[in-house]
Design an enzyme around this catalytic site. Structure first.
Site, short mmCIF file in Angstrom:
data_model
loop_
_atom_site.label_atom_id
_atom_site.label_comp_id
_atom_site.label_asym_id
_atom_site.label_seq_id
_atom_site.Cartn_x
_atom_site.Cartn_y
_atom_site.Cartn_z
N ARG A 30 0.93 -1.12 0.04
CA ARG A 30 0.06 -0.02 -0.05
C ARG A 30 0.89 1.19 -0.09
O ARG A 30 1.92 1.36 0.77
CB ARG A 30 -0.93 -0.11 1.15
CG ARG A 30 -1.78 -1.20 1.17
CD ARG A 30 -3.07 -1.07 2.12
NE ARG A 30 -3.80 -2.08 2.32
CZ ARG A 30 -4.73 -2.47 1.34
NH1 ARG A 30 -5.13 -1.82 0.33
NH2 ARG A 30 -5.29 -3.91 1.23
N ASP A 31 0.63 2.11 -0.88
CA ASP A 31 1.26 3.63 -0.73
C ASP A 31 1.17 4.31 0.39
O ASP A 31 0.14 4.35 1.26
CB ASP A 31 0.47 4.50 -2.08
CG ASP A 31 1.48 5.59 -2.25
OD1 ASP A 31 1.85 5.73 -3.41
OD2 ASP A 31 1.70 6.40 -1.58
N ILE A 32 2.26 4.99 0.73
CA ILE A 32 2.31 5.56 2.15
C ILE A 32 1.42 6.68 2.16
O ILE A 32 1.10 7.02 3.16
CB ILE A 32 3.87 5.94 2.30
CG1 ILE A 32 4.01 5.94 3.82
CG2 ILE A 32 4.19 7.11 1.58
CD1 ILE A 32 5.62 6.12 4.21
N HIS A 101 7.60 0.98 -11.10
CA HIS A 101 6.16 0.55 -10.31
C HIS A 101 5.06 0.98 -10.89
O HIS A 101 4.92 2.00 -11.72
CB HIS A 101 6.23 1.10 -8.88
CG HIS A 101 6.41 2.75 -8.66
ND1 HIS A 101 7.75 3.34 -8.88
CD2 HIS A 101 5.41 3.55 -8.63
CE1 HIS A 101 7.54 4.70 -8.90
NE2 HIS A 101 6.28 4.76 -8.51
N MET A 102 3.98 0.13 -10.62
CA MET A 102 2.53 0.35 -11.21
C MET A 102 1.73 0.65 -10.02
O MET A 102 1.74 0.04 -9.05
CB MET A 102 2.20 -0.93 -11.92
CG MET A 102 0.62 -0.95 -12.17
SD MET A 102 0.41 -2.36 -12.86
CE MET A 102 0.95 -2.35 -14.65
N HIS A 103 1.14 2.00 -10.19
CA HIS A 103 0.27 2.51 -9.31
C HIS A 103 -1.23 1.88 -9.56
O HIS A 103 -1.78 1.96 -10.68
CB HIS A 103 -0.06 3.97 -9.29
CG HIS A 103 0.90 4.80 -8.79
ND1 HIS A 103 0.92 5.39 -7.54
CD2 HIS A 103 2.22 5.04 -9.67
CE1 HIS A 103 2.27 6.17 -7.49
NE2 HIS A 103 2.99 5.82 -8.73
P1 DGP Z 1 5.87 7.91 -8.39
O1 DGP Z 1 5.57 9.56 -8.17
O2 DGP Z 1 5.06 7.44 -9.48
O3 DGP Z 1 7.27 7.74 -8.06
O4 DGP Z 1 5.02 7.37 -6.95
C1 DGP Z 1 5.86 7.02 -5.68
C2 DGP Z 1 5.17 6.66 -4.75
O5 DGP Z 1 5.64 6.03 -3.78
C3 DGP Z 1 4.35 7.86 -4.14
O6 DGP Z 1 2.83 7.75 -4.47
C4 DGP Z 1 4.64 7.60 -2.44
C5 DGP Z 1 5.10 6.23 -2.62
N1 DGP Z 1 6.33 5.89 -1.60
C6 DGP Z 1 7.30 6.67 -1.34
N2 DGP Z 1 8.06 6.34 -0.46
C7 DGP Z 1 7.20 5.13 0.18
C8 DGP Z 1 7.45 4.54 1.32
O7 DGP Z 1 8.64 4.46 2.06
N3 DGP Z 1 6.78 3.61 1.82
C9 DGP Z 1 5.46 3.31 0.82
N4 DGP Z 1 4.57 2.48 0.97
N5 DGP Z 1 5.25 4.27 -0.12
C10 DGP Z 1 5.97 4.89 -0.54
#
Ligand code: DGP
Length: 116
Positions: A30-32, A101-103
Site C-alpha cells: 500500500r502506498d504511504i 512501479h505500477m500504481h
Molecule cells: P511515483 O511518483 O510514481 O514515483 O510514486 C511514488 C509513490 O511511492 C508515491 O505515491 C509515494 C510512494 N512512496 C514513497 N516512499 C514510500 C515508502 O517508503 N513506503 C510506501 N509504502 N510508499 C512510498
C-alpha cells in the site's frame, strides 16, 4: 548500476510496509500517501529504474505486474466498478521513486486522466 531506493528495502522486508502480495518476481504494497481508497504499488523485485530501462529480459516480471494488479483489484472488490493503472517515468511523468512501479488506484470515481 542503478542505485537502490526505499522500495528495495520494502521488497526485502527490511523496513515496515503493508505488503498485500509477494512472489518471486513482484511485490505489492500500500502506498504511504494513498490518493484513493485503494492505492497499491506493484513493483518488480529486480531493480529497473523506469520504463526507459526496460529490456526484453524484464518481460516476465513486468507482465506479472498486470496479473497481480488484476488479482488485487478483485481482492479489494474494485474490479467491477473499475480502477486505474499508472506508471510514471522521469520528471515530466511525475516519477518520485526510481524503481519502476505500477500504481493501482481505485475505490472511487477517478475523473479524467489528467487534471491540467
Ligand atoms: P511515483 O511518483 O510514481 O514515483 O510514486 C511514488 C509513490 O511511492 C508515491 O505515491 C509515494 C510512494 N512512496 C514513497 N516512499 C514510500 C515508502 O517508503 N513506503 C510506501 N509504502 N510508499 C512510498
Amino acid at each position: 548500476m542503478a542505485e537502490e531506493t526505499i522500495f528495495s528495502k520494502i521488497i526485502r522486508r527490511e523496513i515496515p510496509s503493508d505488503i498485500v502480495y509477494q512472489d518471486e518476481l513482484v511485490t505489492a504494497f500500500r502506498d504511504i500517501s494513498p490518493r484513493t481508497p485503494t492505492h497499491v504499488l506493484i513493483v518488480p523485485n529486480v531493480l529497473i529504474q523506469n520504463v526507459n530501462d526496460v529490456l526484453p529480459e524484464h518481460e516476465q516480471a513486468l507482465g506479472r505486474l498486470f496479473t497481480v494488479a488484476s488479482k488485487i483489484a478483485r481482492d479489494e472488490g474494485i474490479d467491477e466498478d473499475g480502477y486505474r493503472l499508472i506508471v510514471n517515468c522521469n520528471r515530466h511523468g511525475g516519477q518520485e521513486v526510481y524503481h519502476i512501479h505500477m500504481h493501482l488506484l481505485g475505490g472511487r470515481p477517478l475523473g479524467p486522466l489528467l487534471s491540467d
